[in-house]
Design a protein around this motif. Structure first.
Motif, PDB file in Angstrom:
ATOM      1  N   TYR A 103      34.832  35.612  35.035  1.00 51.38           N
ATOM      2  CA  TYR A 103      36.293  35.407  35.039  1.00 51.38           C
ATOM      3  C   TYR A 103      36.698  34.345  36.064  1.00 51.38           C
ATOM      4  N   HIS A 104      36.023  34.364  37.201  1.00 55.46           N
ATOM      5  CA  HIS A 104      36.284  33.369  38.238  1.00 55.46           C
ATOM      6  C   HIS A 104      36.014  31.963  37.689  1.00 55.46           C
ATOM      7  N   GLN A 108      38.550  28.801  37.314  1.00 60.03           N
ATOM      8  CA  GLN A 108      38.259  27.528  37.986  1.00 60.03           C
ATOM      9  C   GLN A 108      38.250  26.399  36.951  1.00 60.03           C
ATOM     10  N   ALA A 109      37.707  26.705  35.776  1.00 61.22           N
ATOM     11  CA  ALA A 109      37.597  25.678  34.725  1.00 61.22           C
ATOM     12  C   ALA A 109      38.974  25.237  34.238  1.00 61.22           C
ATOM     13  N   VAL A 110      39.934  26.175  34.107  1.00 67.13           N
ATOM     14  CA  VAL A 110      41.240  25.764  33.585  1.00 67.13           C
ATOM     15  C   VAL A 110      41.951  24.870  34.608  1.00 67.13           C
ATOM     16  N   PHE A 111      41.671  25.085  35.890  1.00 60.39           N
ATOM     17  CA  PHE A 111      42.236  24.211  36.923  1.00 60.39           C
ATOM     18  C   PHE A 111      41.522  22.847  36.910  1.00 60.39           C
ATOM     19  N   ASP A 112      40.196  22.889  36.848  1.00 63.27           N
ATOM     20  CA  ASP A 112      39.420  21.630  36.827  1.00 63.27           C
ATOM     21  C   ASP A 112      39.811  20.761  35.629  1.00 63.27           C
ATOM     22  N   LYS A 113      40.077  21.426  34.496  1.00 65.40           N
ATOM     23  CA  LYS A 113      40.451  20.662  33.294  1.00 65.40           C
ATOM     24  C   LYS A 113      41.786  19.950  33.495  1.00 65.40           C
ATOM     25  N   TRP A 114      42.694  20.573  34.242  1.00 66.94           N
ATOM     26  CA  TRP A 114      43.975  19.907  34.557  1.00 66.94           C
ATOM     27  C   TRP A 114      43.694  18.635  35.352  1.00 66.94           C
ATOM     28  N   VAL A 115      42.806  18.759  36.334  1.00 68.12           N
ATOM     29  CA  VAL A 115      42.487  17.602  37.182  1.00 68.12           C
ATOM     30  C   VAL A 115      41.819  16.518  36.345  1.00 68.12           C
ATOM     31  N   PHE A 163      39.478  44.599  44.685  1.00 63.77           N
ATOM     32  CA  PHE A 163      39.770  43.167  44.805  1.00 63.77           C
ATOM     33  C   PHE A 163      38.471  42.363  44.682  1.00 63.77           C
ATOM     34  N   SER A 164      38.547  41.247  43.981  1.00 62.26           N
ATOM     35  CA  SER A 164      37.366  40.380  43.843  1.00 62.26           C
ATOM     36  C   SER A 164      37.792  38.917  43.863  1.00 62.26           C
ATOM     37  N   ILE A 165      36.808  38.033  43.914  1.00 59.76           N
ATOM     38  CA  ILE A 165      37.128  36.601  43.905  1.00 59.76           C
ATOM     39  C   ILE A 165      37.730  36.169  42.564  1.00 59.76           C
ATOM     40  N   ALA A 166      37.514  36.951  41.504  1.00 57.03           N
ATOM     41  CA  ALA A 166      38.156  36.645  40.213  1.00 57.03           C
ATOM     42  C   ALA A 166      39.656  36.898  40.326  1.00 57.03           C
ATOM     43  N   ASP A 167      40.034  38.008  40.972  1.00 58.36           N
ATOM     44  CA  ASP A 167      41.465  38.315  41.159  1.00 58.36           C
ATOM     45  C   ASP A 167      42.122  37.215  41.987  1.00 58.36           C
ATOM     46  N   LEU A 168      41.467  36.836  43.054  1.00 55.93           N
ATOM     47  CA  LEU A 168      42.047  35.838  43.969  1.00 55.93           C
ATOM     48  C   LEU A 168      42.196  34.475  43.281  1.00 55.93           C
ATOM     49  N   LYS A 169      41.183  34.110  42.507  1.00 55.94           N
ATOM     50  CA  LYS A 169      41.229  32.798  41.830  1.00 55.94           C
ATOM     51  C   LYS A 169      42.398  32.748  40.860  1.00 55.94           C
ATOM     52  N   THR A 172      45.816  32.617  42.895  1.00 55.77           N
ATOM     53  CA  THR A 172      46.117  31.320  43.512  1.00 55.77           C
ATOM     54  C   THR A 172      46.355  30.241  42.440  1.00 55.77           C
ATOM     55  N   THR A 173      45.635  30.328  41.336  1.00 54.97           N
ATOM     56  CA  THR A 173      45.774  29.310  40.280  1.00 54.97           C
ATOM     57  C   THR A 173      47.085  29.494  39.511  1.00 54.97           C
ATOM     58  N   LEU A 174      47.563  30.743  39.444  1.00 55.76           N
ATOM     59  CA  LEU A 174      48.781  31.014  38.683  1.00 55.76           C
ATOM     60  C   LEU A 174      49.966  30.182  39.179  1.00 55.76           C
ATOM     61  N   ASP A 175      50.084  30.026  40.470  1.00 53.89           N
ATOM     62  CA  ASP A 175      51.178  29.206  41.008  1.00 53.89           C
ATOM     63  C   ASP A 175      51.124  27.795  40.422  1.00 53.89           C
ATOM     64  N   ASN A 176      49.918  27.225  40.338  1.00 57.85           N
ATOM     65  CA  ASN A 176      49.768  25.877  39.773  1.00 57.85           C
ATOM     66  C   ASN A 176      50.106  25.859  38.285  1.00 57.85           C
ATOM     67  N   LEU A 177      49.622  26.853  37.559  1.00 57.48           N
ATOM     68  CA  LEU A 177      49.824  26.867  36.103  1.00 57.48           C
ATOM     69  C   LEU A 177      51.309  27.019  35.770  1.00 57.48           C
ATOM     70  N   ILE A 178      52.023  27.783  36.599  1.00 61.92           N
ATOM     71  CA  ILE A 178      53.465  27.949  36.380  1.00 61.92           C
ATOM     72  C   ILE A 178      54.195  26.647  36.726  1.00 61.92           C
ATOM     73  N   SER A 179      53.733  25.961  37.763  1.00 66.27           N
ATOM     74  CA  SER A 179      54.348  24.657  38.073  1.00 66.27           C
ATOM     75  C   SER A 179      54.172  23.696  36.914  1.00 66.27           C
ATOM     76  N   ILE A 180      53.037  23.786  36.237  1.00 68.36           N
ATOM     77  CA  ILE A 180      52.752  22.864  35.125  1.00 68.36           C
ATOM     78  C   ILE A 180      53.586  23.209  33.889  1.00 68.36           C
ATOM     79  N   SER A 181      53.697  24.503  33.568  1.00 68.41           N
ATOM     80  CA  SER A 181      54.290  24.861  32.260  1.00 68.41           C
ATOM     81  C   SER A 181      55.507  25.770  32.358  1.00 68.41           C
TER      82      SER A 181
END
Ligand SMILES: N[C@@H](CCC(=O)N[C@@H](CS)C(=O)NCC(=O)O)C(=O)O
Length: 229
Positions: A103-104, A108-115, A163-169, A172-181
């Motif tokens: 899941y992590h 990470q991939a959906v963020f990297d694809k934006w970049v 809690f896991s690094i998948a939850d954290l990723k 943190t990424t959700l803020d970016n995805l909401i800014s985008i869409s």
């Protein structure tokens, strides 16, 4: 070396540029841990680049205060998994660890694809690439994660009840995805299970304190100036 890596008294330095960039989750990991850490930034990147393992940042340096020996680790995912293993954010067994990494990695991939598709696209292609991202890539991530988290019961965690690094990723990424869409795909009404993960992380006292800190805000300001979110 593995002796040094086992110690919990080590000093950490995380070297990255003075904005969130790709290390929003990684910096949060240090902030919520009890690690003795500093976040540093390159002074002259062109000169420093060849001194890093692969010519890119982040790089983490971990020093054993007893011996002065320093370990150097590059590659975002490797550092995040390493911190996750050290601090117990990789589940309780091998299978949970694999699920968390899965899941992590998706997030990470959906963020990297934006970049790679939008941020690095030539100006004249940017509109078209943004459309591909928002019409195809992002909705796929949203559908997959909402489905998986709904099936698990909307309990704020990808794996188990911890809690896991998948939850954290995702948080943190959700803020970016909401800014985008905006709220076109992601909202409390449309994607309650994804937001349950977000809210669970946001309520963690150390995470909330880090996100409210002047240091986090300074990274955020530079990020907004450079990338618009
Ligand atoms: N594969 C690397 C990529 C990291 C990366 O793309 N770093 C960028 C900043 S976000 C960088 O160092 N850019 C400067 C350069 O390549 O000179 C990782 O996962 O850590």
């Amino acid at each position: 070396m593995s002796q040094i890596a086992r110690s919990k008294d080590n000093k950490y330095e995380l070297l990255y540029f003075p904005f969130h960039g790709v290390v929003t989750a990684l910096r949060a990991m240090f902030a919520i841990s009890d690690a003795n850490y500093t976040f540093t930034h390159p002074i002259d990147w062109a000169k420093e680049k060849p001194t890093t393992p692969f010519g890119s940042l982040p790089v983490m340096y971990e020093t054993d205060p007893a011996t002065g020996h320093t370990l150097e680790l590059a590659e975002l995912s490797a550092i995040e998994s390493y911190m996750g293993d050290k601090y117990g954010w990789m589940g309780d067994n091998l299978w949970e660890r694999a699920q968390i990494q899965m899941y992590h990695s998706l997030t990470q991939a959906v963020f990297d694809k934006w970049v790679t598709t939008v941020v690095r696209a030539p100006k004249e292609n940017q509109e078209q690439m943004t459309e591909i991202y928002t019409e195809k890539i992002l909705p796929e991530w949203v559908e997959t994660h909402e489905r998986v988290l709904q099936a698990k019961g909307c309990d704020g965690h990808y794996v188990g009840d911890k809690f896991s690094i998948a939850d954290l990723k995702t948080a943190t990424t959700l803020d970016n995805l909401i800014s985008i869409s905006g709220d076109r795909f992601l909202s409390r009404e449309k994607t309650p299970a994804i937001f349950a993960v977000y809210d669970t992380v946001e309520k963690m006292p150390k995470y909330a304190a880090w996100k409210a800190s002047a240091e986090w805000k300074a990274y955020d300001d530079v990020n907004k100036k450079l990338f618009g979110f």
